[in-house]
Design a protein around this motif. Structure first.
Motif, PDB file in Angstrom:
ATOM      1  N   VAL A   1       0.840  -1.200   0.000  1.00 39.26           N
ATOM      2  CA  VAL A   1       0.000   0.000   0.000  1.00 39.26           C
ATOM      3  C   VAL A   1       0.877   1.252   0.000  1.00 39.26           C
ATOM      4  CG1 VAL A   1      -1.698   1.350   1.331  1.00 39.26           C
ATOM      5  CG2 VAL A   1      -1.932  -1.142   1.150  1.00 39.26           C
ATOM      6  N   ALA A   2       1.952   1.222   0.807  1.00 42.88           N
ATOM      7  CA  ALA A   2       2.870   2.364   0.891  1.00 42.88           C
ATOM      8  C   ALA A   2       3.523   2.636  -0.453  1.00 42.88           C
ATOM      9  CB  ALA A   2       3.942   2.091   1.956  1.00 42.88           C
ATOM     10  N   VAL A   3       3.982   1.579  -1.120  1.00 41.90           N
ATOM     11  CA  VAL A   3       4.634   1.739  -2.419  1.00 41.90           C
ATOM     12  C   VAL A   3       3.638   2.228  -3.470  1.00 41.90           C
ATOM     13  CG1 VAL A   3       5.685   0.450  -4.328  1.00 41.90           C
ATOM     14  CG2 VAL A   3       6.533   0.143  -2.007  1.00 41.90           C
ATOM     15  N   LEU A   4       2.395   1.770  -3.379  1.00 44.35           N
ATOM     16  CA  LEU A   4       1.352   2.255  -4.289  1.00 44.35           C
ATOM     17  C   LEU A   4       1.125   3.752  -4.092  1.00 44.35           C
ATOM     18  CD1 LEU A   4      -0.815   1.609  -6.409  1.00 44.35           C
ATOM     19  CD2 LEU A   4      -2.397   1.132  -4.530  1.00 44.35           C
ATOM     20  N   MET A   5       1.113   4.195  -2.817  1.00 45.81           N
ATOM     21  CA  MET A   5       0.976   5.631  -2.524  1.00 45.81           C
ATOM     22  C   MET A   5       2.129   6.431  -3.125  1.00 45.81           C
ATOM     23  SD  MET A   5      -0.265   5.601   1.468  1.00 45.81           S
ATOM     24  CE  MET A   5      -0.047   7.386   1.648  1.00 45.81           C
ATOM     25  N   ILE A   6       3.348   5.927  -2.937  1.00 45.46           N
ATOM     26  CA  ILE A   6       4.533   6.626  -3.459  1.00 45.46           C
ATOM     27  C   ILE A   6       4.488   6.686  -4.991  1.00 45.46           C
ATOM     28  CG2 ILE A   6       7.052   6.545  -3.649  1.00 45.46           C
ATOM     29  CD1 ILE A   6       7.041   5.149  -0.880  1.00 45.46           C
ATOM     30  N   THR A   7       4.098   5.569  -5.613  1.00 45.62           N
ATOM     31  CA  THR A   7       3.997   5.514  -7.071  1.00 45.62           C
ATOM     32  C   THR A   7       2.975   6.523  -7.587  1.00 45.62           C
ATOM     33  OG1 THR A   7       4.537   3.152  -6.993  1.00 45.62           O
ATOM     34  CG2 THR A   7       3.599   3.998  -9.048  1.00 45.62           C
TER      35      THR A   7
ATOM     36  N   LEU B   1       1.413  12.106  -0.840  1.00 44.15           N
ATOM     37  CA  LEU B   1       1.388  10.659  -1.088  1.00 44.15           C
ATOM     38  C   LEU B   1       2.793  10.049  -0.990  1.00 44.15           C
ATOM     39  CD1 LEU B   1      -1.119  10.496  -4.089  1.00 44.15           C
ATOM     40  CD2 LEU B   1      -1.479   9.558  -1.796  1.00 44.15           C
ATOM     41  N   VAL B   2       3.800  10.764  -1.525  1.00 42.84           N
ATOM     42  CA  VAL B   2       5.181  10.249  -1.489  1.00 42.84           C
ATOM     43  C   VAL B   2       5.693  10.158  -0.056  1.00 42.84           C
ATOM     44  CG1 VAL B   2       7.583  10.757  -2.090  1.00 42.84           C
ATOM     45  CG2 VAL B   2       5.792  10.999  -3.816  1.00 42.84           C
ATOM     46  N   PHE B   3       5.574  11.258   0.698  1.00 44.68           N
ATOM     47  CA  PHE B   3       6.109  11.250   2.062  1.00 44.68           C
ATOM     48  C   PHE B   3       5.227  10.435   3.014  1.00 44.68           C
ATOM     49  CE2 PHE B   3       8.366  14.890   0.292  1.00 44.68           C
ATOM     50  CZ  PHE B   3       9.647  14.664   0.777  1.00 44.68           C
ATOM     51  N   GLY B   4       3.910  10.456   2.794  1.00 45.28           N
ATOM     52  CA  GLY B   4       3.020   9.622   3.600  1.00 45.28           C
ATOM     53  C   GLY B   4       3.303   8.145   3.376  1.00 45.28           C
ATOM     54  N   GLY B   5       3.527   7.779   2.098  1.00 46.51           N
ATOM     55  CA  GLY B   5       3.862   6.395   1.783  1.00 46.51           C
ATOM     56  C   GLY B   5       5.193   5.979   2.378  1.00 46.51           C
ATOM     57  N   THR B   6       6.144   6.921   2.424  1.00 46.43           N
ATOM     58  CA  THR B   6       7.453   6.633   3.024  1.00 46.43           C
ATOM     59  C   THR B   6       7.317   6.330   4.508  1.00 46.43           C
ATOM     60  OG1 THR B   6       8.559   8.080   1.415  1.00 46.43           O
ATOM     61  CG2 THR B   6       9.779   7.531   3.425  1.00 46.43           C
ATOM     62  N   PHE B   7       6.542   7.163   5.216  1.00 49.02           N
ATOM     63  CA  PHE B   7       6.320   6.932   6.648  1.00 49.02           C
ATOM     64  C   PHE B   7       5.597   5.608   6.888  1.00 49.02           C
ATOM     65  CE2 PHE B   7       6.937  11.607   7.207  1.00 49.02           C
ATOM     66  CZ  PHE B   7       7.898  11.537   8.204  1.00 49.02           C
ATOM     67  N   LEU B   8       4.626   5.283   6.012  1.00 52.73           N
ATOM     68  CA  LEU B   8       3.898   4.027   6.160  1.00 52.73           C
ATOM     69  C   LEU B   8       4.814   2.837   5.904  1.00 52.73           C
ATOM     70  CD1 LEU B   8       1.215   2.507   6.543  1.00 52.73           C
ATOM     71  CD2 LEU B   8       0.785   2.789   4.084  1.00 52.73           C
ATOM     72  N   PHE B   9       5.695   2.956   4.910  1.00 51.32           N
ATOM     73  CA  PHE B   9       6.590   1.846   4.566  1.00 51.32           C
ATOM     74  C   PHE B   9       7.521   1.506   5.718  1.00 51.32           C
ATOM     75  CE2 PHE B   9      10.205  -0.314   2.749  1.00 51.32           C
ATOM     76  CZ  PHE B   9       9.659  -1.108   1.755  1.00 51.32           C
ATOM     77  N   VAL B  10       8.088   2.526   6.350  1.00 54.50           N
ATOM     78  CA  VAL B  10       9.033   2.259   7.444  1.00 54.50           C
ATOM     79  C   VAL B  10       8.311   2.021   8.768  1.00 54.50           C
ATOM     80  CG1 VAL B  10      10.888   3.545   6.345  1.00 54.50           C
ATOM     81  CG2 VAL B  10       9.367   4.730   7.917  1.00 54.50           C
ATOM     82  N   ASP B  11       6.976   2.090   8.725  1.00 55.52           N
ATOM     83  CA  ASP B  11       6.144   1.800   9.908  1.00 55.52           C
ATOM     84  C   ASP B  11       6.541   2.665  11.103  1.00 55.52           C
ATOM     85  OD1 ASP B  11       4.192   0.647  11.463  1.00 55.52           O
ATOM     86  OD2 ASP B  11       5.327  -1.187  11.887  1.00 55.52           O
ATOM     87  N   ILE B  12       6.463   3.982  10.896  1.00 54.23           N
ATOM     88  CA  ILE B  12       6.831   4.923  11.953  1.00 54.23           C
ATOM     89  C   ILE B  12       5.999   4.702  13.218  1.00 54.23           C
ATOM     90  CG2 ILE B  12       6.786   7.370  12.604  1.00 54.23           C
ATOM     91  CD1 ILE B  12       9.099   6.704  10.833  1.00 54.23           C
ATOM     92  N   TYR B  13       4.675   4.504  13.032  1.00 52.90           N
ATOM     93  CA  TYR B  13       3.795   4.313  14.189  1.00 52.90           C
ATOM     94  C   TYR B  13       4.212   3.084  14.990  1.00 52.90           C
ATOM     95  CZ  TYR B  13      -0.374   3.264  16.955  1.00 52.90           C
ATOM     96  OH  TYR B  13      -1.231   2.961  17.990  1.00 52.90           O
TER      97      TYR B  13
END
Length: 327
Positions: A122-128, A303-315
């Motif tokens: 999902v994160a990579v889809l957001m970044i794309t 979308l790019v920065f949100g996807g980045t945060f989601l990918f690295v699982d900041i939460y």
């Protein structure tokens, strides 16, 4: 060394480096080769003196192992900087490079047979989607200036822009491939970042010989630029050489800051700082240089920065960090 100092180095060095790079390419869009050469030369000289002790210290990782990594690093550096010569706005350049997770994930699946959680996809889809949105909106403005008034002027400008996008895409995947090779290399020989930093910048220097003509031409152009007074020293030098010198210095500060950060801080802090630094650099480029940036560009950026945060699982990393402190 205190982590706050490393964070300051990253923000000061990396953000100001982007400013000086844009000052250079705004005046001379084809200056990518001389900028890359200057950065490589300065970091190689520093490493020659302090890392290798004038080459008296033997490398831990054999030189033969560095050859492939150095080739990829040199190619990525030259292509990324030279792409600015093909109608690529600096904000799009930064957003595109922030999407490296896409290439890392694709190559990780193909080469390392890795599997990922649904949230990663999902994160990579957001970044794309974010990169596509910013790229598409930037394409709308290509050829809309004075050149578009000439016959086929808009089409020519658009084709140059497409070539620039192709170069950035190639560099994105080449950089990801280099990261995978570096990961394998460090597993075999251990991590030696300062050594790798020196050899990555020193070994490719002869490869600039075919570019010597272009580098010399821009050196002459730099020397012909208006003089600028250096504070405290009270001497004047051509402003383009001043921008070049500051770009090389800030590039070194940026790289050293990131290195110190990785040794002094947890991975969560490193990820947050680097991502925030990229965002600050983007904001500086938009407002200081008045680069066109529409609501759709902002959507793509989110979308790019949100996807980045989601990918690295900041939460998840914050929650894990807090639970450790409670224990």
């Amino acid at each position: 060394m205190h982590p706050a100092f490393a964070i300051a180095l990253v923000f000061l060095g990396c953000c100001s480096n982007v400013v000086f790079l844009e000052l250079l390419v705004t005046e001379h869009p084809g200056a990518g080769n001389i900028v890359t050469f200057g950065q490589f030369l300065m970091i190689a000289l520093e490493g020659f003196i302090f890392t290798t002790d004038f080459c008296r210290k033997k490398p831990v990782i054999p030189i033969s192992k560095y050859v492939l990594m150095v080739t990829m690093f040199f190619t990525v550096s030259v292509v990324n900087n030279y792409a600015l010569n093909f109608n690529i706005p600096m904000p799009l350049h930064m957003i595109f490079r922030a999407g490296s997770l896409i290439a890392n994930m694709i190559l990780g699946i193909i080469l390392l047979k890795k599997s990922y959680k649904l949230s990663k996809y999902v994160a990579v889809l957001m970044i794309t989607c974010g990169i596509f949105t910013c790229t598409y909106m930037s394409a709308q403005s290509v050829g809309s200036g004075d050149d578009a008034e000439a016959e086929d002027g808009g089409l020519v400008q658009f084709l140059w822009w497409l070539l620039g996008i192709a170069m950035l895409t190639f560099a994105l995947f080449m950089s990801a491939r280099m990261g995978i090779y570096q990961e394998v290399l460090y597993k075999e020989f251990g991590k030696h970042p300062t050594e790798a930093l020196f050899y990555n910048h020193a070994l490719p220097l002869p490869a600039f010989l075919p570019l010597a003509g272009d580098i010399y031409r821009h050196a002459v152009l730099f020397s012909q630029s208006a003089p600028i007074l250096i504070p405290l020293l009270g001497i004047g030098i051509p402003k383009m050489w001043f921008f070049m010198l500051m770009n090389c210095i800030t590039q070194y500060v940026c790289i050293r800051g990131v290195f110190i950060l990785t040794t002094e801080c947890a991975s969560l802090t490193v990820t947050l700082i680097i991502t925030l630094r990229k965002f600050v650099s983007l904001i500086l480029s938009i407002f200081y240089f008045q680069n066109p940036f529409t609501i759709y560009h902002w959507l793509g950026t989110f979308l790019v920065f949100g996807g980045t945060f989601l990918f690295v699982d900041i939460y998840g990393m914050i929650r894990q960090s807090l639970s450790k402190k409670k224990d």
